[in-house]
Design a protein around this motif. Structure first.
Motif, PDB file in Angstrom:
ATOM      1  N   ALA A  32      -2.750   4.047  -8.999  1.00 24.11           N
ATOM      2  CA  ALA A  32      -4.142   4.506  -9.083  1.00 24.11           C
ATOM      3  C   ALA A  32      -4.944   3.998  -7.891  1.00 24.11           C
ATOM      4  CB  ALA A  32      -4.778   4.033 -10.392  1.00 24.11           C
ATOM      5  N   TYR A  33      -4.699   2.752  -7.495  1.00 25.62           N
ATOM      6  CA  TYR A  33      -5.399   2.177  -6.345  1.00 25.62           C
ATOM      7  C   TYR A  33      -5.049   2.953  -5.074  1.00 25.62           C
ATOM      8  CZ  TYR A  33      -6.768  -0.797  -2.533  1.00 25.62           C
ATOM      9  OH  TYR A  33      -7.324  -1.249  -1.369  1.00 25.62           O
ATOM     10  N   SER A  60     -24.851   2.704   1.075  1.00 22.25           N
ATOM     11  CA  SER A  60     -24.826   1.411   0.404  1.00 22.25           C
ATOM     12  C   SER A  60     -23.885   1.445  -0.802  1.00 22.25           C
ATOM     13  CB  SER A  60     -26.232   1.020  -0.025  1.00 22.25           C
ATOM     14  OG  SER A  60     -26.217  -0.179  -0.738  1.00 22.25           O
ATOM     15  N   SER A  61     -23.960   2.502  -1.585  1.00 24.23           N
ATOM     16  CA  SER A  61     -23.061   2.657  -2.740  1.00 24.23           C
ATOM     17  C   SER A  61     -21.610   2.751  -2.283  1.00 24.23           C
ATOM     18  CB  SER A  61     -23.422   3.909  -3.533  1.00 24.23           C
ATOM     19  OG  SER A  61     -24.699   3.794  -4.086  1.00 24.23           O
ATOM     20  N   PHE A  62     -21.395   3.451  -1.197  1.00 21.23           N
ATOM     21  CA  PHE A  62     -20.057   3.611  -0.641  1.00 21.23           C
ATOM     22  C   PHE A  62     -19.497   2.262  -0.185  1.00 21.23           C
ATOM     23  CE2 PHE A  62     -17.137   5.047   2.783  1.00 21.23           C
ATOM     24  CZ  PHE A  62     -16.317   5.854   2.018  1.00 21.23           C
ATOM     25  N   GLU A  63     -20.346   1.437   0.430  1.00 21.12           N
ATOM     26  CA  GLU A  63     -19.921   0.106   0.864  1.00 21.12           C
ATOM     27  C   GLU A  63     -19.608  -0.782  -0.342  1.00 21.12           C
ATOM     28  OE1 GLU A  63     -23.198  -0.989   3.358  1.00 21.12           O
ATOM     29  OE2 GLU A  63     -22.369   0.053   5.101  1.00 21.12           O
ATOM     30  N   ASP A  64     -20.405  -0.670  -1.402  1.00 25.99           N
ATOM     31  CA  ASP A  64     -20.133  -1.424  -2.632  1.00 25.99           C
ATOM     32  C   ASP A  64     -18.776  -1.034  -3.214  1.00 25.99           C
ATOM     33  OD1 ASP A  64     -22.592  -2.675  -2.384  1.00 25.99           O
ATOM     34  OD2 ASP A  64     -23.588  -1.384  -3.865  1.00 25.99           O
ATOM     35  N   MET A  65     -18.499   0.252  -3.161  1.00 32.92           N
ATOM     36  CA  MET A  65     -17.217   0.748  -3.640  1.00 32.92           C
ATOM     37  C   MET A  65     -16.071   0.131  -2.823  1.00 32.92           C
ATOM     38  SD  MET A  65     -16.257   4.735  -3.936  1.00 32.92           S
ATOM     39  CE  MET A  65     -14.608   5.309  -4.117  1.00 32.92           C
ATOM     40  N   GLY A  66     -16.268   0.035  -1.524  1.00 36.06           N
ATOM     41  CA  GLY A  66     -15.262  -0.583  -0.660  1.00 36.06           C
ATOM     42  C   GLY A  66     -15.036  -2.045  -1.010  1.00 36.06           C
ATOM     43  N   ASP A  67     -16.102  -2.748  -1.363  1.00 36.64           N
ATOM     44  CA  ASP A  67     -15.974  -4.157  -1.756  1.00 36.64           C
ATOM     45  C   ASP A  67     -15.151  -4.297  -3.035  1.00 36.64           C
ATOM     46  OD1 ASP A  67     -17.526  -4.883   0.437  1.00 36.64           O
ATOM     47  OD2 ASP A  67     -19.381  -5.079  -0.737  1.00 36.64           O
ATOM     48  N   ASP A  70     -11.563  -3.714  -2.228  1.00 43.23           N
ATOM     49  CA  ASP A  70     -10.978  -4.890  -1.582  1.00 43.23           C
ATOM     50  C   ASP A  70     -10.563  -5.939  -2.615  1.00 43.23           C
ATOM     51  OD1 ASP A  70     -11.246  -3.814   0.957  1.00 43.23           O
ATOM     52  OD2 ASP A  70     -13.091  -4.915   1.421  1.00 43.23           O
ATOM     53  N   SER A  71     -11.423  -6.154  -3.615  1.00 45.23           N
ATOM     54  CA  SER A  71     -11.093  -7.159  -4.628  1.00 45.23           C
ATOM     55  C   SER A  71      -9.884  -6.716  -5.461  1.00 45.23           C
ATOM     56  CB  SER A  71     -12.299  -7.460  -5.516  1.00 45.23           C
ATOM     57  OG  SER A  71     -12.638  -6.361  -6.314  1.00 45.23           O
ATOM     58  N   TYR A  72      -9.807  -5.426  -5.778  1.00 45.69           N
ATOM     59  CA  TYR A  72      -8.641  -4.929  -6.508  1.00 45.69           C
ATOM     60  C   TYR A  72      -7.375  -5.013  -5.650  1.00 45.69           C
ATOM     61  CZ  TYR A  72     -11.452  -3.165 -10.406  1.00 45.69           C
ATOM     62  OH  TYR A  72     -12.271  -3.039 -11.503  1.00 45.69           O
ATOM     63  N   ASN A  73      -7.505  -4.765  -4.374  1.00 53.28           N
ATOM     64  CA  ASN A  73      -6.356  -4.876  -3.481  1.00 53.28           C
ATOM     65  C   ASN A  73      -5.806  -6.298  -3.489  1.00 53.28           C
ATOM     66  OD1 ASN A  73      -4.443  -4.117  -1.499  1.00 53.28           O
ATOM     67  ND2 ASN A  73      -5.799  -4.857   0.103  1.00 53.28           N
ATOM     68  N   GLU A  74      -6.699  -7.277  -3.454  1.00 56.03           N
ATOM     69  CA  GLU A  74      -6.263  -8.675  -3.491  1.00 56.03           C
ATOM     70  C   GLU A  74      -5.528  -8.983  -4.790  1.00 56.03           C
ATOM     71  OE1 GLU A  74      -9.391 -11.479  -2.611  1.00 56.03           O
ATOM     72  OE2 GLU A  74     -10.089 -10.264  -0.931  1.00 56.03           O
ATOM     73  N   LEU A  75      -6.055  -8.499  -5.909  1.00 55.87           N
ATOM     74  CA  LEU A  75      -5.393  -8.732  -7.195  1.00 55.87           C
ATOM     75  C   LEU A  75      -4.011  -8.084  -7.252  1.00 55.87           C
ATOM     76  CD1 LEU A  75      -8.188  -8.162  -9.880  1.00 55.87           C
ATOM     77  CD2 LEU A  75      -6.928 -10.269  -9.458  1.00 55.87           C
ATOM     78  N   LEU A  76      -3.936  -6.857  -6.755  1.00 59.31           N
ATOM     79  CA  LEU A  76      -2.686  -6.111  -6.859  1.00 59.31           C
ATOM     80  C   LEU A  76      -1.628  -6.568  -5.865  1.00 59.31           C
ATOM     81  CD1 LEU A  76      -4.190  -2.565  -7.397  1.00 59.31           C
ATOM     82  CD2 LEU A  76      -3.038  -3.995  -9.107  1.00 59.31           C
ATOM     83  N   SER A  77      -2.038  -7.076  -4.732  1.00 55.78           N
ATOM     84  CA  SER A  77      -1.060  -7.490  -3.726  1.00 55.78           C
ATOM     85  C   SER A  77      -0.665  -8.953  -3.875  1.00 55.78           C
ATOM     86  CB  SER A  77      -1.592  -7.225  -2.315  1.00 55.78           C
ATOM     87  OG  SER A  77      -2.768  -7.977  -2.093  1.00 55.78           O
ATOM     88  N   GLY A  78      -1.386  -9.697  -4.690  1.00 57.77           N
ATOM     89  CA  GLY A  78      -1.069 -11.103  -4.889  1.00 57.77           C
ATOM     90  C   GLY A  78       0.017 -11.314  -5.928  1.00 57.77           C
ATOM     91  N   ASP A  79       0.396 -12.571  -6.092  1.00 56.74           N
ATOM     92  CA  ASP A  79       1.428 -12.931  -7.059  1.00 56.74           C
ATOM     93  C   ASP A  79       0.869 -13.150  -8.458  1.00 56.74           C
ATOM     94  OD1 ASP A  79       3.366 -12.832  -5.107  1.00 56.74           O
ATOM     95  OD2 ASP A  79       3.248 -14.965  -4.640  1.00 56.74           O
ATOM     96  N   GLN A  80      -0.446 -13.118  -8.574  1.00 61.13           N
ATOM     97  CA  GLN A  80      -1.092 -13.364  -9.857  1.00 61.13           C
ATOM     98  C   GLN A  80      -0.689 -12.291 -10.864  1.00 61.13           C
ATOM     99  OE1 GLN A  80      -5.334 -13.365  -9.571  1.00 61.13           O
ATOM    100  NE2 GLN A  80      -5.639 -13.206 -11.764  1.00 61.13           N
ATOM    101  N   GLU A  81      -0.327 -12.732 -12.065  1.00 61.49           N
ATOM    102  CA  GLU A  81      -0.012 -11.782 -13.123  1.00 61.49           C
ATOM    103  C   GLU A  81      -1.309 -11.258 -13.720  1.00 61.49           C
ATOM    104  OE1 GLU A  81       2.740 -13.156 -16.016  1.00 61.49           O
ATOM    105  OE2 GLU A  81       4.179 -13.802 -14.513  1.00 61.49           O
ATOM    106  N   LEU A  82      -1.306  -9.996 -14.068  1.00 58.19           N
ATOM    107  CA  LEU A  82      -2.482  -9.363 -14.652  1.00 58.19           C
ATOM    108  C   LEU A  82      -2.229  -9.069 -16.122  1.00 58.19           C
ATOM    109  CD1 LEU A  82      -3.325  -6.766 -11.863  1.00 58.19           C
ATOM    110  CD2 LEU A  82      -4.232  -9.072 -12.136  1.00 58.19           C
TER     111      LEU A  82
END
Length: 114
Positions: A32-33, A60-67, A70-82
């Protein structure tokens, strides 16, 4: 001796299954990401090409969406279990973001061509 080895193998197998199933499968969220990211990047290219036509509040809304992406990318690419709840949240948000990006891109292209 055979019973002891069978018991040890059974315990090792059970422990490995428990260890593997402790976190939720990230793959649906990753898929989905990736889809949302592709739609977002296409819209970003369009916005960059015609930046003088983009409303500042929309940007501004578009930039917020990008932020958020980015946070979801960090969660998904890290070793942290979800948890399954986190995976479901990411899938839902990315689905909405994909729809919004595609719709906005279509409207913007229609405006440019109209």
């Amino acid at each position: 001796m055979k019973k002891t080895i069978a018991l040890i193998l059974t315990l090792v197998l059970a422990l490995s299954l428990i260890a593997c199933s402790s976190g939720a499968d990230k793959q649906p969220a990753i898929d989905a990401y990736n889809e949302a990211s592709e739609a977002y990047n296409e819209l970003a290219e369009l916005f960059n090409s015609y930046s003088e036509l983009v409303d500042p509040s929309m940007l501004s809304s578009f930039e917020d969406m990008g932020d958020i992406m980015d946070s979801y990318n960090e969660l998904l690419s890290g070793d942290q279990e979800l948890t399954q709840e986190q995976v479901d949240e990411i899938v839902e948000w990315c689905g909405e973001a994909t729809g919004w990006s595609v719709q906005l891109k279509t409207q913007f292209e229609d405006f440019l061509n109209g």
